[in-house]
Design a protein around this motif. Structure first.
Motif, PDB file in Angstrom:
ATOM      1  N   GLY A 121       0.904  -1.263  -0.008  1.00 47.93           N
ATOM      2  CA  GLY A 121       0.043  -0.008   0.134  1.00 47.93           C
ATOM      3  C   GLY A 121       0.947   1.204   0.079  1.00 47.93           C
ATOM      4  O   GLY A 121       0.571   2.147  -0.761  1.00 47.93           O
ATOM      5  N   LEU A 122       1.765   1.159   0.717  1.00 49.55           N
ATOM      6  CA  LEU A 122       2.862   2.465   0.822  1.00 49.55           C
ATOM      7  C   LEU A 122       3.704   2.711  -0.516  1.00 49.55           C
ATOM      8  O   LEU A 122       3.650   3.772  -0.968  1.00 49.55           O
ATOM      9  CB  LEU A 122       3.722   2.204   2.001  1.00 49.55           C
ATOM     10  N   ALA A 123       3.753   1.276  -1.136  1.00 51.49           N
ATOM     11  CA  ALA A 123       4.706   1.449  -2.321  1.00 51.49           C
ATOM     12  C   ALA A 123       3.828   2.070  -3.461  1.00 51.49           C
ATOM     13  O   ALA A 123       4.121   2.990  -4.117  1.00 51.49           O
ATOM     14  CB  ALA A 123       5.081   0.051  -2.761  1.00 51.49           C
ATOM     15  N   ALA A 124       2.579   1.662  -3.486  1.00 49.96           N
ATOM     16  CA  ALA A 124       1.660   2.119  -4.729  1.00 49.96           C
ATOM     17  C   ALA A 124       1.335   3.715  -4.209  1.00 49.96           C
ATOM     18  O   ALA A 124       1.292   4.557  -5.102  1.00 49.96           O
ATOM     19  CB  ALA A 124       0.141   1.453  -4.329  1.00 49.96           C
ATOM     20  N   SER A 125       0.986   4.039  -2.982  1.00 51.21           N
ATOM     21  CA  SER A 125       0.787   5.446  -2.704  1.00 51.21           C
ATOM     22  C   SER A 125       2.208   6.172  -3.273  1.00 51.21           C
ATOM     23  O   SER A 125       1.973   7.323  -3.580  1.00 51.21           O
ATOM     24  CB  SER A 125       0.554   5.742  -1.242  1.00 51.21           C
ATOM     25  N   ALA A 126       3.343   5.775  -2.814  1.00 49.53           N
ATOM     26  CA  ALA A 126       4.643   6.512  -3.165  1.00 49.53           C
ATOM     27  C   ALA A 126       4.515   6.804  -5.073  1.00 49.53           C
ATOM     28  O   ALA A 126       4.977   7.643  -5.508  1.00 49.53           O
ATOM     29  CB  ALA A 126       5.639   5.622  -2.836  1.00 49.53           C
ATOM     30  N   LEU A 127       4.121   5.733  -5.573  1.00 49.19           N
ATOM     31  CA  LEU A 127       4.070   5.665  -7.014  1.00 49.19           C
ATOM     32  C   LEU A 127       3.285   6.656  -7.420  1.00 49.19           C
ATOM     33  O   LEU A 127       3.463   7.680  -8.449  1.00 49.19           O
ATOM     34  CB  LEU A 127       3.791   4.346  -7.774  1.00 49.19           C
ATOM     35  N   VAL A 128       1.921   6.802  -7.031  1.00 50.91           N
ATOM     36  CA  VAL A 128       0.958   7.846  -7.417  1.00 50.91           C
ATOM     37  C   VAL A 128       1.523   9.124  -6.974  1.00 50.91           C
ATOM     38  O   VAL A 128       1.313  10.107  -7.813  1.00 50.91           O
ATOM     39  CB  VAL A 128      -0.385   7.618  -6.575  1.00 50.91           C
ATOM     40  N   LEU A 129       2.123   9.452  -5.862  1.00 52.73           N
ATOM     41  CA  LEU A 129       2.977  10.740  -5.534  1.00 52.73           C
ATOM     42  C   LEU A 129       3.828  11.097  -6.297  1.00 52.73           C
ATOM     43  O   LEU A 129       4.142  12.108  -6.897  1.00 52.73           O
ATOM     44  CB  LEU A 129       3.261  10.619  -3.977  1.00 52.73           C
ATOM     45  N   HIS A 130       4.703  10.069  -6.650  1.00 49.73           N
ATOM     46  CA  HIS A 130       5.908  10.334  -7.693  1.00 49.73           C
ATOM     47  C   HIS A 130       5.264  10.531  -9.082  1.00 49.73           C
ATOM     48  O   HIS A 130       5.751  11.790  -9.523  1.00 49.73           O
ATOM     49  CB  HIS A 130       6.794   9.162  -7.639  1.00 49.73           C
ATOM     50  N   ALA A 131       4.409   9.996  -9.706  1.00 56.73           N
ATOM     51  CA  ALA A 131       3.607  10.460 -10.821  1.00 56.73           C
ATOM     52  C   ALA A 131       3.146  11.583 -10.691  1.00 56.73           C
ATOM     53  O   ALA A 131       3.060  12.387 -11.618  1.00 56.73           O
ATOM     54  CB  ALA A 131       2.807   9.164 -11.062  1.00 56.73           C
ATOM     55  N   HIS A 132       2.447  12.185  -9.639  1.00 55.29           N
ATOM     56  CA  HIS A 132       1.890  13.336  -9.504  1.00 55.29           C
ATOM     57  C   HIS A 132       2.844  14.459  -9.432  1.00 55.29           C
ATOM     58  O   HIS A 132       2.484  15.646  -9.883  1.00 55.29           O
ATOM     59  CB  HIS A 132       0.816  13.043  -8.440  1.00 55.29           C
ATOM     60  N   GLU A 133       4.058  14.325  -9.034  1.00 51.80           N
ATOM     61  CA  GLU A 133       5.001  15.287  -9.004  1.00 51.80           C
ATOM     62  C   GLU A 133       5.736  15.430 -10.348  1.00 51.80           C
ATOM     63  O   GLU A 133       6.301  16.400 -10.636  1.00 51.80           O
ATOM     64  CB  GLU A 133       6.078  14.818  -8.016  1.00 51.80           C
ATOM     65  N   LYS A 134       5.736  14.379 -11.415  1.00 54.31           N
ATOM     66  CA  LYS A 134       6.077  14.892 -12.384  1.00 54.31           C
ATOM     67  C   LYS A 134       5.446  15.496 -13.426  1.00 54.31           C
ATOM     68  O   LYS A 134       4.157  15.614 -13.359  1.00 54.31           O
ATOM     69  CB  LYS A 134       6.521  13.396 -13.089  1.00 54.31           C
ATOM     70  N   PRO A 135       6.006  16.268 -14.309  1.00 51.25           N
ATOM     71  CA  PRO A 135       5.067  17.139 -15.396  1.00 51.25           C
ATOM     72  C   PRO A 135       4.262  16.137 -16.058  1.00 51.25           C
ATOM     73  O   PRO A 135       4.775  15.117 -16.282  1.00 51.25           O
ATOM     74  CB  PRO A 135       6.123  17.703 -16.136  1.00 51.25           C
ATOM     75  N   LEU A 136       3.204  16.682 -16.476  1.00 49.46           N
ATOM     76  CA  LEU A 136       2.098  15.820 -17.108  1.00 49.46           C
ATOM     77  C   LEU A 136       2.527  15.799 -18.475  1.00 49.46           C
ATOM     78  O   LEU A 136       2.828  16.918 -19.162  1.00 49.46           O
ATOM     79  CB  LEU A 136       0.524  16.363 -16.995  1.00 49.46           C
TER      80      LEU A 136
END
Length: 181
Positions: free
Chosen positions: A15-30
């Protein structure tokens, strides 16, 4: 007891790994698509699903029709059924990344403008996914009022990989084509 603790630890870790991936993807420019042929993009698109927002509250049969204006801008006509009434809103869009055409600025009410970024597009222009770089707006669009489940699910995965919280998506009720009204 040790197995239960281990299983709980694994679940929490995933769960923490999935959350980190979403947060990381959210930080990258779209990222947007590499190129949009505006002539192919024009026409009617049906909303298959979208993040809920006040301006679409209570709407069904939502669609948007894009047409080219004489000045080179794009006329946008949004339609939906709200209760028993047909609602039509007209706006203008302009391309902000000339040559690529995947980033548009849309204005329905002066002085407010919104970013309309095409982030996924079928080769045959049968579906599109549009979002905002802040990831608070997302639309899945199709040339037909329906989209097959396999394609829809693939688009969900790709949108999630771009940092969108797809749990917010609400499917749009489509009854038919209102573009001629």
């Amino acid at each position: 007891m040790k197995k239960e603790i281990l299983a709980t630890s694994v679940v929490l870790g995933l769960g923490l790994a999935a959350s980190a991936l979403v947060l990381h993807a959210h930080e990258k420019p779209l990222e947007t698509v590499n190129y949009v042929d505006l002539k192919k993009y024009l026409g009617t698109w049906f909303e298959i699903a979208a993040f809920p927002h006040p301006f679409e509250k209570g709407c069904s049969c939502t669609s948007a029709t894009y047409g080219l204006a004489k000045d080179g801008s794009i006329i946008v006509k949004n339609r939906c059924i709200k209760g028993t009434e047909l609602k039509v809103t007209e706006g203008r869009a302009t391309v902000t990344d000339k040559g690529v055409n995947s980033k548009l600025s849309v204005q329905f009410f002066w002085p407010f403008k919104g970013k309309y970024w095409i982030i996924d597009l079928a080769k045959d222009y049968s579906y599109a996914v549009v979002g905002h770089p802040n990831r608070k707006f997302l639309w899945i669009l199709s040339r037909r009022p329906t989209l097959d489940d396999q394609t829809y699910n693939q688009l969900l995965v790709r949108a999630a990989n771009k940092g969108f919280d797809i749990r917010q998506l609400v499917k749009t009720e489509q009854i038919g084509d209102l573009s001629g009204i």
